[in-house]
Write a protein that holds these residues in place. Structure first.
Motif, PDB file in Angstrom:
ATOM      1  N   GLN A 124       0.742  -1.095   0.045  1.00 58.18           N
ATOM      2  CA  GLN A 124       0.105  -0.016  -0.382  1.00 58.18           C
ATOM      3  C   GLN A 124       0.728   1.205  -0.172  1.00 58.18           C
ATOM      4  O   GLN A 124       1.104   1.023  -1.388  1.00 58.18           O
ATOM      5  CB  GLN A 124      -1.427   0.008   1.028  1.00 58.18           C
ATOM      6  CG  GLN A 124      -2.273  -1.122   1.353  1.00 58.18           C
ATOM      7  CD  GLN A 124      -2.841  -0.862  -0.644  1.00 58.18           C
ATOM      8  OE1 GLN A 124      -3.267  -0.147  -0.153  1.00 58.18           O
ATOM      9  NE2 GLN A 124      -3.025  -1.668  -1.070  1.00 58.18           N
ATOM     10  N   CYS A 125       0.989   1.487   1.343  1.00 54.51           N
ATOM     11  CA  CYS A 125       2.438   3.175   1.028  1.00 54.51           C
ATOM     12  C   CYS A 125       3.537   2.773   0.912  1.00 54.51           C
ATOM     13  O   CYS A 125       4.259   3.368   0.394  1.00 54.51           O
ATOM     14  CB  CYS A 125       2.511   3.630   2.444  1.00 54.51           C
ATOM     15  SG  CYS A 125       3.238   2.570   3.862  1.00 54.51           S
ATOM     16  N   GLY A 126       3.896   1.292   1.165  1.00 54.90           N
ATOM     17  CA  GLY A 126       4.841   0.656   0.111  1.00 54.90           C
ATOM     18  C   GLY A 126       6.164   0.910   0.984  1.00 54.90           C
ATOM     19  O   GLY A 126       7.113   0.179   0.752  1.00 54.90           O
ATOM     20  N   TYR A 127       6.123   1.819   2.512  1.00 54.30           N
ATOM     21  CA  TYR A 127       7.512   1.585   2.860  1.00 54.30           C
ATOM     22  C   TYR A 127       8.280   0.763   3.539  1.00 54.30           C
ATOM     23  O   TYR A 127       9.285   0.599   3.672  1.00 54.30           O
ATOM     24  CB  TYR A 127       7.056   2.571   4.473  1.00 54.30           C
ATOM     25  CG  TYR A 127       8.242   3.864   4.604  1.00 54.30           C
ATOM     26  CD1 TYR A 127       8.733   4.568   4.207  1.00 54.30           C
ATOM     27  CD2 TYR A 127       8.840   2.997   5.931  1.00 54.30           C
ATOM     28  CE1 TYR A 127       9.868   5.236   4.171  1.00 54.30           C
ATOM     29  CE2 TYR A 127       9.605   3.833   6.607  1.00 54.30           C
ATOM     30  CZ  TYR A 127      10.350   5.150   5.239  1.00 54.30           C
ATOM     31  OH  TYR A 127      11.750   5.816   6.393  1.00 54.30           O
ATOM     32  N   CYS A 128       7.090  -0.722   4.548  1.00 52.15           N
ATOM     33  CA  CYS A 128       7.745  -1.367   5.012  1.00 52.15           C
ATOM     34  C   CYS A 128       7.881  -2.686   2.978  1.00 52.15           C
ATOM     35  O   CYS A 128       9.077  -3.829   4.285  1.00 52.15           O
ATOM     36  CB  CYS A 128       7.304  -2.545   5.523  1.00 52.15           C
ATOM     37  SG  CYS A 128       4.629  -3.346   4.442  1.00 52.15           S
ATOM     38  N   CYS A 163       3.736  -3.450   9.462  1.00 49.20           N
ATOM     39  CA  CYS A 163       3.456  -3.243   8.477  1.00 49.20           C
ATOM     40  C   CYS A 163       1.479  -2.793   8.529  1.00 49.20           C
ATOM     41  O   CYS A 163       1.298  -3.368   9.355  1.00 49.20           O
ATOM     42  CB  CYS A 163       3.159  -4.288   6.812  1.00 49.20           C
ATOM     43  SG  CYS A 163       1.689  -3.652   5.652  1.00 49.20           S
ATOM     44  N   ARG A 164       2.018  -1.037   8.375  1.00 52.38           N
ATOM     45  CA  ARG A 164       0.817  -0.277   9.195  1.00 52.38           C
ATOM     46  C   ARG A 164       0.161  -0.508   7.913  1.00 52.38           C
ATOM     47  O   ARG A 164      -1.629  -0.262   9.158  1.00 52.38           O
ATOM     48  CB  ARG A 164       0.905   1.194   9.446  1.00 52.38           C
ATOM     49  CG  ARG A 164       1.644   1.576   8.306  1.00 52.38           C
ATOM     50  CD  ARG A 164       2.422   3.426   8.365  1.00 52.38           C
ATOM     51  NE  ARG A 164       2.326   3.552   7.086  1.00 52.38           N
ATOM     52  CZ  ARG A 164       2.516   4.747   7.014  1.00 52.38           C
ATOM     53  NH1 ARG A 164       2.505   5.818   8.390  1.00 52.38           N
ATOM     54  NH2 ARG A 164       2.229   5.212   5.820  1.00 52.38           N
ATOM     55  N   CYS A 165       0.039  -1.305   7.303  1.00 55.27           N
ATOM     56  CA  CYS A 165      -1.151  -0.723   6.135  1.00 55.27           C
ATOM     57  C   CYS A 165      -2.411  -1.719   5.844  1.00 55.27           C
ATOM     58  O   CYS A 165      -3.258  -1.729   5.735  1.00 55.27           O
ATOM     59  CB  CYS A 165      -0.859  -0.087   4.933  1.00 55.27           C
ATOM     60  SG  CYS A 165       0.377   2.021   4.947  1.00 55.27           S
ATOM     61  N   THR A 166      -1.733  -3.075   5.325  1.00 59.37           N
ATOM     62  CA  THR A 166      -2.304  -3.928   4.417  1.00 59.37           C
ATOM     63  C   THR A 166      -2.560  -5.744   5.527  1.00 59.37           C
ATOM     64  O   THR A 166      -3.917  -5.815   5.043  1.00 59.37           O
ATOM     65  CB  THR A 166      -0.974  -4.972   3.895  1.00 59.37           C
ATOM     66  OG1 THR A 166      -0.269  -5.435   4.173  1.00 59.37           O
ATOM     67  CG2 THR A 166      -0.621  -3.832   2.754  1.00 59.37           C
TER      68      THR A 166
HETATM   69  S1  FES Z   1       2.743  -1.027   3.173  1.00 62.39           S
HETATM   70 FE1  FES Z   1       2.230   0.558   4.460  1.00 62.39          FE
HETATM   71  S2  FES Z   1       3.836   0.219   5.707  1.00 62.39           S
HETATM   72 FE2  FES Z   1       3.608  -1.548   4.998  1.00 62.39          FE
END
Ligand code: FES
Ligand code: FES
Length: 203
Positions: A97-101, A133-136
């Protein structure tokens, strides 16, 4: 101070200052941007994971002197087929999602698949406990690991077909889907725009 090590197949000598971590050396001296700092170097998030002599480790907790003579591999150093299998699996299963992780996770998964040609979902879950991962939600990441596992031994980068989690949401409540969504149409799930680049740490 200097440290000499192999980075993605090339020997490098990097100059660093007191207090810097391996992550700092990689990002600020070697200009490797795929490994991220997600927890100010506390060792909690896994965003900075790299392979050190083949083992996935967080780089923010390592002192530069500890990698003298060792081999470091980051996402940039994986061969193209491995990059494709891992990044496309993550994107297809909705695990970016945000791709940071994602780059740290991608390296963690690479290290795991190299050591475990097959594994249970529980073993996969255990392998990624150090990567937050905060998003997925972690189920999609486990889906992606299963997809990547199917392609890892044969090194087949053709990650096509529908995602594993493609069920109509209402099914669990006894509803039936009233129409079949068209591919890329309203009601269909779409892949993350530029998700592959995000998974590879290019964005
Ligand atoms: S995709 Fe956003 S923190 Fe994992
Ligand atoms: S930045 Fe290294 S574990 Fe979070």
């Amino acid at each position: 101070m200097n440290v000499t090590f192999t980075l993605n197949g090339k020997e490098v000598t990097a100059e660093y200052e007191e207090g810097m971590s391996v992550l700092d050396v990689l990002r600020e001296v070697c200009l490797i941007k795929s490994c991220k700092d997600g927890c100010s170097g506390q060792g909690f998030c896994g965003a900075c994971t790299v392979l050190i002599n083949g083992k996935a480790m967080v780089s923010c907790r390592q002192k530069p002197a500890s990698i003298e003579g060792k081999e470091i591999i980051t996402v940039e150093g994986l061969d193209r087929v491995e990059q494709e299998i891992l990044s496309k699996s993550l994107v297809k299963e909705g695990a970016v999602q945000c791709g940071y992780c994602s780059p740290g996770l991608l390296i963690r998964i690479k290290g795991f698949l190299d050591q475990h040609p097959t594994s249970t979902r529980e073993q996969k879950a255990k392998a990624i406990t150090g990567n937050l991962c905060r998003c997925t939600g972690y189920q999609r990441i486990l889906d992606a690991m299963e997809t990547a596992e199917e392609h890892w031994q044969t090194k087949n980068p053709d990650i096509s077909g529908p995602p594993r989690r493609n069920k109509f949401f209402g099914e669990q409540y006894g509803f039936e889907r009233e129409f079949q969504p068209k591919e890329h149409g309203v009601g269909s799930s779409t892949q993350r725009y530029r998700g592959v680049d995000m998974a590879l740490g290019k964005k």
